[in-house]
Design a protein around this motif. Structure first.
Motif, PDB file in Angstrom:
ATOM      1  N   PRO A  59       6.451  80.739 -62.949  1.00  0.00           N
ATOM      2  CA  PRO A  59       7.334  81.678 -63.748  1.00  0.00           C
ATOM      3  C   PRO A  59       8.345  82.757 -63.480  1.00  0.00           C
ATOM      4  O   PRO A  59       8.065  83.056 -62.123  1.00  0.00           O
ATOM      5  CB  PRO A  59       5.972  82.472 -64.518  1.00  0.00           C
ATOM      6  CG  PRO A  59       4.698  81.894 -64.169  1.00  0.00           C
ATOM      7  CD  PRO A  59       5.176  81.251 -62.500  1.00  0.00           C
ATOM      8  N   MET A  60       9.180  82.946 -64.304  1.00  0.00           N
ATOM      9  CA  MET A  60       9.979  83.982 -63.992  1.00  0.00           C
ATOM     10  C   MET A  60       9.651  85.359 -63.588  1.00  0.00           C
ATOM     11  O   MET A  60       8.856  85.829 -64.301  1.00  0.00           O
ATOM     12  CB  MET A  60      11.161  84.101 -65.218  1.00  0.00           C
ATOM     13  CG  MET A  60      12.306  84.944 -64.622  1.00  0.00           C
ATOM     14  SD  MET A  60      13.603  83.890 -63.421  1.00  0.00           S
ATOM     15  CE  MET A  60      14.887  84.941 -63.122  1.00  0.00           C
ATOM     16  N   PRO A  61       9.872  85.892 -62.157  1.00  0.00           N
ATOM     17  CA  PRO A  61       9.556  87.150 -61.873  1.00  0.00           C
ATOM     18  C   PRO A  61       9.896  88.251 -62.802  1.00  0.00           C
ATOM     19  O   PRO A  61      10.995  88.074 -63.376  1.00  0.00           O
ATOM     20  CB  PRO A  61      10.110  87.492 -60.646  1.00  0.00           C
ATOM     21  CG  PRO A  61      10.188  85.940 -60.029  1.00  0.00           C
ATOM     22  CD  PRO A  61      10.965  85.253 -61.372  1.00  0.00           C
ATOM     23  N   LEU A 131       1.924  97.666 -59.820  1.00  0.00           N
ATOM     24  CA  LEU A 131       1.642  96.143 -59.789  1.00  0.00           C
ATOM     25  C   LEU A 131       0.443  95.786 -60.280  1.00  0.00           C
ATOM     26  O   LEU A 131       0.284  94.749 -60.609  1.00  0.00           O
ATOM     27  CB  LEU A 131       1.663  95.883 -58.137  1.00  0.00           C
ATOM     28  CG  LEU A 131       2.912  95.990 -57.242  1.00  0.00           C
ATOM     29  CD1 LEU A 131       2.744  95.713 -55.925  1.00  0.00           C
ATOM     30  CD2 LEU A 131       4.146  95.346 -58.148  1.00  0.00           C
ATOM     31  N   GLY A 132      -0.690  96.480 -60.554  1.00  0.00           N
ATOM     32  CA  GLY A 132      -1.811  96.062 -61.098  1.00  0.00           C
ATOM     33  C   GLY A 132      -2.588  95.327 -60.370  1.00  0.00           C
ATOM     34  O   GLY A 132      -2.439  95.333 -58.996  1.00  0.00           O
ATOM     35  N   ASP A 133      -3.422  94.368 -60.867  1.00  0.00           N
ATOM     36  CA  ASP A 133      -4.504  93.647 -59.867  1.00  0.00           C
ATOM     37  C   ASP A 133      -3.773  92.431 -59.355  1.00  0.00           C
ATOM     38  O   ASP A 133      -4.240  91.886 -58.425  1.00  0.00           O
ATOM     39  CB  ASP A 133      -5.796  93.329 -60.628  1.00  0.00           C
ATOM     40  CG  ASP A 133      -6.765  94.439 -60.901  1.00  0.00           C
ATOM     41  OD1 ASP A 133      -6.328  95.570 -60.277  1.00  0.00           O
ATOM     42  OD2 ASP A 133      -7.553  94.415 -61.843  1.00  0.00           O
ATOM     43  N   GLU A 134      -2.680  91.927 -60.092  1.00  0.00           N
ATOM     44  CA  GLU A 134      -2.163  90.615 -59.623  1.00  0.00           C
ATOM     45  C   GLU A 134      -0.827  90.713 -59.365  1.00  0.00           C
ATOM     46  O   GLU A 134      -0.093  89.638 -58.845  1.00  0.00           O
ATOM     47  CB  GLU A 134      -2.561  89.484 -60.827  1.00  0.00           C
ATOM     48  CG  GLU A 134      -4.070  89.244 -61.018  1.00  0.00           C
ATOM     49  CD  GLU A 134      -4.195  88.048 -61.854  1.00  0.00           C
ATOM     50  OE1 GLU A 134      -4.188  86.933 -61.670  1.00  0.00           O
ATOM     51  OE2 GLU A 134      -4.006  88.417 -63.182  1.00  0.00           O
ATOM     52  N   GLY A 135      -0.197  91.740 -59.342  1.00  0.00           N
ATOM     53  CA  GLY A 135       1.188  91.810 -59.058  1.00  0.00           C
ATOM     54  C   GLY A 135       1.638  91.881 -57.604  1.00  0.00           C
ATOM     55  O   GLY A 135       0.440  92.119 -56.694  1.00  0.00           O
ATOM     56  N   THR A 186      14.471  91.158 -52.629  1.00  0.00           N
ATOM     57  CA  THR A 186      13.330  91.692 -53.236  1.00  0.00           C
ATOM     58  C   THR A 186      12.714  91.207 -54.599  1.00  0.00           C
ATOM     59  O   THR A 186      13.578  91.206 -55.503  1.00  0.00           O
ATOM     60  CB  THR A 186      13.438  93.149 -52.856  1.00  0.00           C
ATOM     61  OG1 THR A 186      13.632  93.622 -51.819  1.00  0.00           O
ATOM     62  CG2 THR A 186      11.893  93.637 -53.490  1.00  0.00           C
ATOM     63  N   ILE A 187      11.449  90.830 -54.664  1.00  0.00           N
ATOM     64  CA  ILE A 187      11.035  90.580 -55.888  1.00  0.00           C
ATOM     65  C   ILE A 187       9.638  91.308 -56.312  1.00  0.00           C
ATOM     66  O   ILE A 187       8.911  91.597 -55.256  1.00  0.00           O
ATOM     67  CB  ILE A 187      10.619  88.911 -55.983  1.00  0.00           C
ATOM     68  CG1 ILE A 187      11.637  88.197 -55.876  1.00  0.00           C
ATOM     69  CG2 ILE A 187       9.711  88.584 -57.250  1.00  0.00           C
ATOM     70  CD1 ILE A 187      11.368  86.432 -55.774  1.00  0.00           C
ATOM     71  N   ARG A 188       9.973  92.181 -57.301  1.00  0.00           N
ATOM     72  CA  ARG A 188       8.500  92.946 -57.865  1.00  0.00           C
ATOM     73  C   ARG A 188       8.196  92.264 -59.189  1.00  0.00           C
ATOM     74  O   ARG A 188       8.891  91.898 -59.995  1.00  0.00           O
ATOM     75  CB  ARG A 188       9.091  94.401 -58.231  1.00  0.00           C
ATOM     76  CG  ARG A 188       9.014  95.309 -56.807  1.00  0.00           C
ATOM     77  CD  ARG A 188       9.607  96.505 -57.089  1.00  0.00           C
ATOM     78  NE  ARG A 188       8.362  97.288 -57.965  1.00  0.00           N
ATOM     79  CZ  ARG A 188       7.091  97.670 -57.439  1.00  0.00           C
ATOM     80  NH1 ARG A 188       6.953  97.745 -56.226  1.00  0.00           N
ATOM     81  NH2 ARG A 188       6.320  98.473 -58.081  1.00  0.00           N
ATOM     82  N   ASP A 189       6.963  91.811 -59.040  1.00  0.00           N
ATOM     83  CA  ASP A 189       6.626  90.769 -60.125  1.00  0.00           C
ATOM     84  C   ASP A 189       5.229  91.391 -60.480  1.00  0.00           C
ATOM     85  O   ASP A 189       4.278  91.564 -59.748  1.00  0.00           O
ATOM     86  CB  ASP A 189       6.436  89.591 -59.837  1.00  0.00           C
ATOM     87  CG  ASP A 189       6.519  88.576 -60.828  1.00  0.00           C
ATOM     88  OD1 ASP A 189       6.621  88.876 -61.882  1.00  0.00           O
ATOM     89  OD2 ASP A 189       6.182  87.230 -60.729  1.00  0.00           O
TER      90      ASP A 189
END
Length: 543
Positions: A59-61, A131-135, A186-189
């Motif tokens: 999926p797109m970040p 980021l939460g639990d899965e970021g 850098t990717i933040r997702d």
């Protein structure tokens, strides 16, 4: 779940520095590094952005910031994981196992208390509430790769992005030629929805352990976190229940078309659960009831109101079977099944079906569903049911899975229950692509790739908002599917699109840009050995 209407690599990436200034490409707020809009960027900047887009991340970040350089994996590269977390060590080994067959680099896994020297990959945990639990945050420079997250699950999700940032041939199981380069940035997702699932029907046609593991790996690659196994239906019972052994020895002996069926022993099921857990996927077992129960009714006559065992069934009609809701033995049976399943299933959910029970009078159906909710809760689990269960009074912990009737989804929300969005007209992967598709059915719709992608769970049903939605699930029913090659053809490439619907914010989702990413992603599907449908809506690249 079916309607009563149906009776049926990439070449090695080489990003050349085109300008002295880094180009920033943010998927949420497109802008150049100087703050001007993308419509006014220079030709060289646009070319660089296009090459970064060729990474075809699905999926797109949430956010991608691209810089104009490369990191290269070499024979000196290792994976370093933050000391003190056995889970991170296991994830590091998972990554090494992905990289080594194709690269031949012999990448090892080591623990460390600090970021390693240049040339390596570093996996670590860091407190970042956003980021939460899965970021995750993935930072790639000339000198190395750093992947950080709040939780190990986030690191695992980030690895799926990292693998897509490498040439597609990294997915192959035999050694390939290098170089193994990754564009820098850098990717933040993080995910939009907490629950992102796929459902596999192993009742209509049985799929063995290795097939299920293959499907687990495929959905994990697209950041899904739940596998819903449809384990019992009219045509077969697929999970060993020790207190009711004939469910499998007799009820599991056949399948659609009359072929040999099959079932999972409890040890095999536990093995699948462990395998999924290692990929941060929760297995959710489903025992459909009170309808879709002919395999059980054929195995134990006392579950029928007339105490007569039914004949085994190998057709594809629905809605003709029901447990005897008036007999106490029925609830003893359900309690035993739930008890044994709950003991083997560490996840929070058990799916109890509830759909298409057309021969169960509503006056019997409602108290039945209420009592089943109590049984599931007694054994420490939350019940999921298909949207018809909203006819009953739902417990706050119960989840309704919308597949057919918008009014049921709205009723669930009004009752305070969470909703899983699985609209048959969008998310059912066994629906034919068009009238020429030889596999699958079309009672809900023909679903081409654009239709499977262009929908928003949060606006699909009036009265059901994002706050009401637990997540999104893509079911695949197997009346017409007998092997993995057929299963993959119907699931792919729609499943990655639905994974993006579940993961990516609506602000970064656009069919016109997605179909370009998907087309370039074709090389990766090929390298992964996936038998996919080459839709004419997409310009595919397999190199």
């Amino acid at each position: 779940m079916q309607s009563t209407l149906r009776t049926q690599v990439l070449k090695a990436v080489a990003i050349v520095a085109m300008a002295s200034a880094a180009v920033s490409c943010r998927t949420q707020a497109p802008a150049s590094s100087t703050g001007t809009s993308t419509s006014t960027t220079s030709a060289s900047e646009r070319l660089t952005n296009e090459r970064l887009t060729e990474q075809s991340l699905i999926p797109m970040p949430v956010s991608v910031t691209a810089t104009n350089n490369l990191f290269e994996l070499t024979s000196n590269t290792d994976i370093y994981v933050q000391d003190g977390s056995p889970e991170l060590r296991n994830i590091g080994q998972y990554l090494a196992n992905l990289l080594n067959p194709s690269t031949g680099l012999g990448i090892g896994v080591q623990t460390t208390q600090r970021a390693p020297k240049q040339g390596n990959i570093y996996l670590a945990l860091r407190n970042d509430a956003a980021l939460g639990d899965e970021g995750y945050e993935l930072t790639i420079t000339r000198d190395g790769v750093q992947l950080v997250a709040n939780k190990p699950a986030g690191v695992f999700r980030g690895i799926q992005t990292l693998r897509q940032s490498l040439p597609a041939r990294v997915e192959m199981t035999s050694q390939q030629a290098g170089p193994w380069q990754i564009p820098t940035g850098t990717i933040r997702d993080y995910p939009t929805y907490e629950y992102r699932g796929a459902m596999l029907d192993v009742a209509r046609h049985f799929f063995g352990v290795e097939d299920v593991k293959r499907y687990i790996d495929l959905i994990a690659a697209y950041k899904m976190n739940a596998l819903h196994l449809h384990l019992a239906d009219d045509q077969g019972w697929r999970i060993e229940i020790k207190s009711w052994p004939r469910l499998t020895t007799h009820g599991g002996s056949t399948q659609v078309g009359g072929g040999k069926g099959g079932f999972y022993t409890q040890e095999q099921y536990k093995d699948l659960v462990r395998y999924a857990q290692e990929r941060y996927i929760t297995i959710i077992p489903e025992i459909d009831m009170p309808g879709h129960t002919n395999a059980a009714l054929a195995s134990y006559p006392e579950l029928n109101c007339d105490n007569k065992a039914r004949e085994l069934y190998t057709g594809i009609e629905v809605g003709f079977s029901t447990l005897c809701t008036e007999k106490e033995i029925t609830y003893k049976f359900i309690d035993d099944v739930v008890r044994e399943l709950a003991a083997m299933t560490p996840g929070p959910f058990l799916h109890m079906g509830g759909d298409e029970s057309h021969v169960t009078p509503m006056k019997d159906y409602i108290p039945f569903i209420n009592r089943v909710q109590d049984i599931v809760e007694k054994h420490g689990k939350r019940m999921i049911g298909w949207d018809e269960v909203t006819n009953a009074k739902l417990k706050p912990s119960t989840v309704a899975q919308f597949w057919a009737k918008a009014d049921y989804a709205k009723s669930a929300a009004q009752q305070g229950a969470k909703v899983i969005m699985s609209p048959a007209t969008k998310a059912y992967l066994d629906m034919q692509y068009d009238s020429t598709t030889k596999l699958g059915l079309h009672w809900a719709a023909y679903i081409e790739l654009d239709s499977a992608y262009i929908w928003d769970p949060a606006t699909m049903v009036p009265g059901v908002t994002k706050a009401h939605i637990l997540g999104v699930e893509a079911p695949i029913w197997t009346e017409t599917l007998t092997n993995m090659e057929q299963l993959e053809y119907m699931a792919f490439p729609r499943l990655p699109g639905i994974a993006e619907v579940a993961w990516s914010p609506s602000t970064v989702r656009d069919w016109n840009t997605y179909k370009v990413r998907l087309g370039k992603h074709g090389a990766r599907l090929k390298a992964m050995g996936i038998n996919y449908y080459p839709s004419k809506l997409v310009q595919w690249s397999e190199q």
